[in-house]
Design a protein around this motif. Structure first.
Motif, PDB file in Angstrom:
ATOM      1  N   VAL A  79       0.846  -1.193   0.000  1.00 45.48           N
ATOM      2  CA  VAL A  79       0.000   0.000   0.000  1.00 45.48           C
ATOM      3  C   VAL A  79       0.887   1.251   0.000  1.00 45.48           C
ATOM      4  N   THR A  80       0.405   2.294  -0.634  1.00 42.75           N
ATOM      5  CA  THR A  80       1.045   3.610  -0.481  1.00 42.75           C
ATOM      6  C   THR A  80      -0.053   4.623  -0.168  1.00 42.75           C
ATOM      7  N   MET A  81       0.324   5.629   0.611  1.00 47.30           N
ATOM      8  CA  MET A  81      -0.648   6.658   0.986  1.00 47.30           C
ATOM      9  C   MET A  81       0.041   8.011   0.901  1.00 47.30           C
ATOM     10  N   GLU A  82      -0.775   9.051   0.700  1.00 42.29           N
ATOM     11  CA  GLU A  82      -0.243  10.410   0.694  1.00 42.29           C
ATOM     12  C   GLU A  82      -1.211  11.299   1.469  1.00 42.29           C
ATOM     13  N   TYR A  83      -0.682  12.092   2.393  1.00 45.37           N
ATOM     14  CA  TYR A  83      -1.520  12.962   3.220  1.00 45.37           C
ATOM     15  C   TYR A  83      -1.061  14.410   3.059  1.00 45.37           C
ATOM     16  N   ASN A  84      -1.996  15.310   2.846  1.00 49.15           N
ATOM     17  CA  ASN A  84      -1.708  16.748   2.801  1.00 49.15           C
ATOM     18  C   ASN A  84      -2.271  17.335   4.094  1.00 49.15           C
ATOM     19  N   ILE A  85      -1.392  17.748   5.006  1.00 50.34           N
ATOM     20  CA  ILE A  85      -1.845  18.079   6.363  1.00 50.34           C
ATOM     21  C   ILE A  85      -1.298  19.413   6.866  1.00 50.34           C
ATOM     22  N   ALA A  86      -1.926  19.927   7.914  1.00 48.65           N
ATOM     23  CA  ALA A  86      -1.359  21.054   8.656  1.00 48.65           C
ATOM     24  C   ALA A  86      -0.279  20.486   9.585  1.00 48.65           C
ATOM     25  N   PRO A  87       0.728  21.299   9.925  1.00 46.63           N
ATOM     26  CA  PRO A  87       1.829  20.769  10.742  1.00 46.63           C
ATOM     27  C   PRO A  87       1.367  20.135  12.058  1.00 46.63           C
ATOM     28  N   ASN A  88       0.290  20.666  12.664  1.00 41.79           N
ATOM     29  CA  ASN A  88      -0.147  20.101  13.948  1.00 41.79           C
ATOM     30  C   ASN A  88      -0.916  18.784  13.799  1.00 41.79           C
ATOM     31  N   GLN A  89      -1.062  18.305  12.574  1.00 42.95           N
ATOM     32  CA  GLN A  89      -1.747  17.015  12.376  1.00 42.95           C
ATOM     33  C   GLN A  89      -0.775  15.863  12.165  1.00 42.95           C
ATOM     34  N   LEU A  90       0.505  16.137  12.456  1.00 42.78           N
ATOM     35  CA  LEU A  90       1.526  15.127  12.202  1.00 42.78           C
ATOM     36  C   LEU A  90       1.336  13.873  13.068  1.00 42.78           C
ATOM     37  N   ARG A  91       1.041  14.083  14.353  1.00 37.23           N
ATOM     38  CA  ARG A  91       0.849  12.926  15.245  1.00 37.23           C
ATOM     39  C   ARG A  91      -0.364  12.106  14.798  1.00 37.23           C
ATOM     40  N   LEU A  92      -1.455  12.811  14.502  1.00 35.39           N
ATOM     41  CA  LEU A  92      -2.666  12.117  14.056  1.00 35.39           C
ATOM     42  C   LEU A  92      -2.374  11.318  12.788  1.00 35.39           C
ATOM     43  N   THR A  93      -1.597  11.936  11.870  1.00 35.72           N
ATOM     44  CA  THR A  93      -1.258  11.250  10.619  1.00 35.72           C
ATOM     45  C   THR A  93      -0.436   9.996  10.911  1.00 35.72           C
ATOM     46  N   ALA A  94       0.493  10.096  11.868  1.00 40.80           N
ATOM     47  CA  ALA A  94       1.291   8.921  12.242  1.00 40.80           C
ATOM     48  C   ALA A  94       0.379   7.800  12.754  1.00 40.80           C
ATOM     49  N   HIS A  95      -0.619   8.176  13.582  1.00 43.19           N
ATOM     50  CA  HIS A  95      -1.562   7.155  14.086  1.00 43.19           C
ATOM     51  C   HIS A  95      -2.370   6.540  12.947  1.00 43.19           C
ATOM     52  N   LYS A  96      -2.733   7.392  11.965  1.00 39.05           N
ATOM     53  CA  LYS A  96      -3.501   6.867  10.829  1.00 39.05           C
ATOM     54  C   LYS A  96      -2.659   5.903   9.991  1.00 39.05           C
ATOM     55  N   ILE A  97      -1.366   6.240   9.840  1.00 33.21           N
ATOM     56  CA  ILE A  97      -0.473   5.338   9.101  1.00 33.21           C
ATOM     57  C   ILE A  97      -0.340   4.015   9.860  1.00 33.21           C
ATOM     58  N   ALA A  98      -0.187   4.108  11.194  1.00 31.88           N
ATOM     59  CA  ALA A  98      -0.109   2.882  12.004  1.00 31.88           C
ATOM     60  C   ALA A  98      -1.378   2.046  11.817  1.00 31.88           C
TER      61      ALA A  98
END
Lengths: 429, 188
Positions: A131-150
């Motif tokens: 799988v590959t994913m790409e996220y366009n996020i605000a800097p403060n959403q980095l932790r949430l994005t990490a959880h989503k990747i997990a």
């Protein structure tokens, strides 16, 4: 249960979130047990062209996967290459580590103070991209994005639903102050929603995670409030004569089941989420309390001592005759539904011990998930695989979690805090 | 690291986390509501119950029927306000009859006096169930007061469950003190 534990070599990890970064101090998590067949995975540090990133995405992903007990996160420092996309992975290097899977990723800056996070997961043995994913996020959403990747990795490799991108609520008592706090599911980013010098109990998430209902004694008696987590605004849901307590949401988020006493014993009611449309559901001379609404919306399960001792009963959400549900254990209390509606977690008293028990509703079979003492307040993770509950450690309240098969256990504590009444919220969008 | 350092670090971390979260553009839990938040109550709730902080004067003094306040006179049985209960029981024990009778008589003679009966339970069991257990005890005291001519409108029964219990009880003597109903007069 004893037999079960012998099968597993107890492993202990300590994730001292307190000492990692100053901004993310919160709960300390200790894990024991684990699946017999943990998936060995290499999580390569993400390429981070952006210097402002305080969070190490790979570390957050690794901590999530480790905590599940289903993964063995491999040490990658001995491998020279640092691929940031799947096409750069030299599989032979990672096969040496006996990795079954590898994740790689990259963080780059976008115009307008945005970040682009890319991530890929590959099967090392088959040498294929999963799988590959790409996220366009605000800097403060980095932790949430990490959880989503997990969550993406966890779903792809275990077949279970997502769990990490969610939040928990609990009451933190410090000296004589009670604070209702909300934190990420890994215990980080704890924020106070409401605090009082009088007790707060029974936090309950709305199904969409935007509101929390709770019981506050700030007016010297139990009153139910519903508070928005986005605006902080709250309304008094129920402030009738006597006690107002034990709120739980209907699956569609439009109503709550609550408990009112008026001038007699606790009885079940339903009420619209705006405080209108009160309807009585049970009419008994016994104690009827601790409602839990079935995911199909049809039933309300509750604790009643109508048979002499507290046991779990069910009643139609529109009222009517109640039927008894639990028959094992001296007492059964505080039931909560699994997200699929197939099982019920509850507090079971046997002798002087209060433990967490899980009952399959179709068969009526149940098993103890904790060895007890004073365990209470169980609730399911959004995917139904983990149960969060309150326990006691060293005379103080602490949180614990156990996988629904009883194999993986976690304890979450906060130095100086007395934590109780946990509730696991829904997934974050 | 010693405890104080840990706590300080934790506190500063929490503060920083709060500051950081306040800067966030995404909707998060960023505005802790004060408990005295007077946000508009749109519910059609019953009239608010008398609460203990609603005033300073007792009804007895207002009535002018007594020169001192019998409710707080340590030599008067009315100053005794606590009824204790046996484990898992809600019956008023014989030894507390005189106390309950005295309060019933006072309420019957002072029609404007109001009490809140605050039930309590020991810490064993779940918080919500204990809230209901404490309620059952306060209802039991209310029934005794009613039998002796105190009126329904003078009495509100509520429960603190195990919330005011002495935690970490090691023995029965400790648990016993938590199984009680406190009689609180309006204005106290």
């Amino acid at each position: 249960m004893k037999k079960l534990f012998k099968l597993f070599q107890p492993v202990l990890f300590l994730i001292a979130t307190l000492t990692t970064t100053v901004a993310h101090a919160a709960l300390e998590i200790e894990i024991s047990g684990g699946s017999a067949q943990q998936i060995p995975i290499a999580i390569v540090p993400f390429g981070q062209a952006v210097t402002a990133n305080q969070d190490k995405i790979a570390d957050i992903i690794a901590a999530d996967l480790r905590r599940s007990g289903l993964f063995r996160v491999l040490e990658t420092s001995g491998v020279a290459s640092r691929p940031t996309e799947v096409s750069q992975v030299k599989y032979a290097e990672w096969a040496v580590l006996q990795a079954q899977a590898i994740t790689v990723g990259n963080v780059t800056a976008l115009p307008g103070n945005r970040l682009k996070v890319t991530f890929g997961l590959a099967d090392v043995l088959k040498q294929t991209q999963l799988v590959t994913m790409e996220y366009n996020i605000a800097p403060n959403q980095l932790r949430l994005t990490a959880h989503k990747i997990a969550d993406v990795i966890y779903q792809k490799l275990t077949g279970e639903g997502p769990i990490f991108a969610s939040r928990i609520a609990y009451i933190n008592k410090t000296k004589n102050r009670y604070a209702l706090q909300v934190a990420d599911a890994d215990g980080v980013n704890a924020q106070t929603v409401v605090s009082s010098s009088e007790p707060i109990i029974s936090p309950a998430w709305s199904p969409d995670g935007t509101r929390i209902a709770y019981v506050s004694f700030e007016k010297k008696k139990p009153i139910i409030f519903v508070q928005s987590l986005t605006t902080g605004q709250r309304l008094t849901l129920a402030n009738f004569k006597g006690n107002n307590s034990a709120p739980t949401w209907s699956p569609d988020g439009k109503k709550l089941a609550i408990v009112l006493s008026h001038s007699a014993n606790s009885q079940l009611y339903t009420i619209n989420a705006d405080g209108t449309g009160l309807k009585q559901v049970t009419k008994s001379s016994a104690i009827d309390t601790e409602p839990s609404w079935s995911p199909d919306g049809k039933w309300i399960y509750f604790t009643s001592d109508r048979g002499g001792n507290p046991q779990i009963y069910k009643v139609s959400a529109f009222g009517g005759e109640a039927q008894r549900v639990t028959f094992q254990g001296d007492h059964n209390l505080s039931s909560h539904f699994s997200p699929d509606g197939k099982s019920l977690v509850m507090v079971r008293k046997d002798g002087a011990r209060y433990s967490i028990a899980l009952q399959d509703l179709a068969s009526g079979q149940s098993q103890l998930l904790s060895d007890g003492g004073q365990d209470e307040s169980p609730s399911f993770a959004p995917n139904g695989r983990v149960i969060l509950y309150a326990t006691r450690m060293g005379g103080r309240g602490a949180l614990a979690a156990v996988s629904s098969d009883g194999r993986v256990k976690q304890r979450l504590s906060e130095s100086g805090g007395d934590i109780r009444e946990p509730s696991w919220g829904p997934l974050l969008n | 690291m010693n405890k104080t350092m840990l706590n300080k670090k934790l506190l500063s971390s929490l503060l920083l986390a709060m500051v950081l979260s306040a800067c966030k553009s995404t909707p998060m839990v960023d505005k802790p509501a004060a408990v005295d938040d007077k946000s508009p109550n749109t519910t059609a709730t019953a009239p608010a119950a008398p609460v203990a902080d609603s005033g300073a004067d007792t009804a007895g003094v207002k009535d002018g029927s007594v020169s001192g306040n019998p409710l707080t006179d340590p030599n008067n049985i009315l100053s005794k306000r606590t009824v204790y209960f046996d484990f898992d029981k809600d019956t008023v024990r014989e030894e507390f009859r005189p106390l309950v009778e005295a309060h019933a008589k006072y309420l019957a003679e002072h029609g404007s006096a109001k009490v809140i009966l605050q039930g309590n339970a020991d810490e064993r069991g779940t918080r919500e169930y204990n809230l209901s257990l404490g309620q059952r005890r306060s209802v039991s005291v209310k029934k005794s007061l009613n039998l002796l001519s105190a009126q329904d409108k003078q009495i509100e029964t509520v429960s603190y469950g195990e919330e005011k219990a002495t935690a970490n009880c090691k023995d029965e003597a400790c648990h016993q003190l938590n199984r009680r109903v406190d009689i609180v007069y309006e204005g106290e």
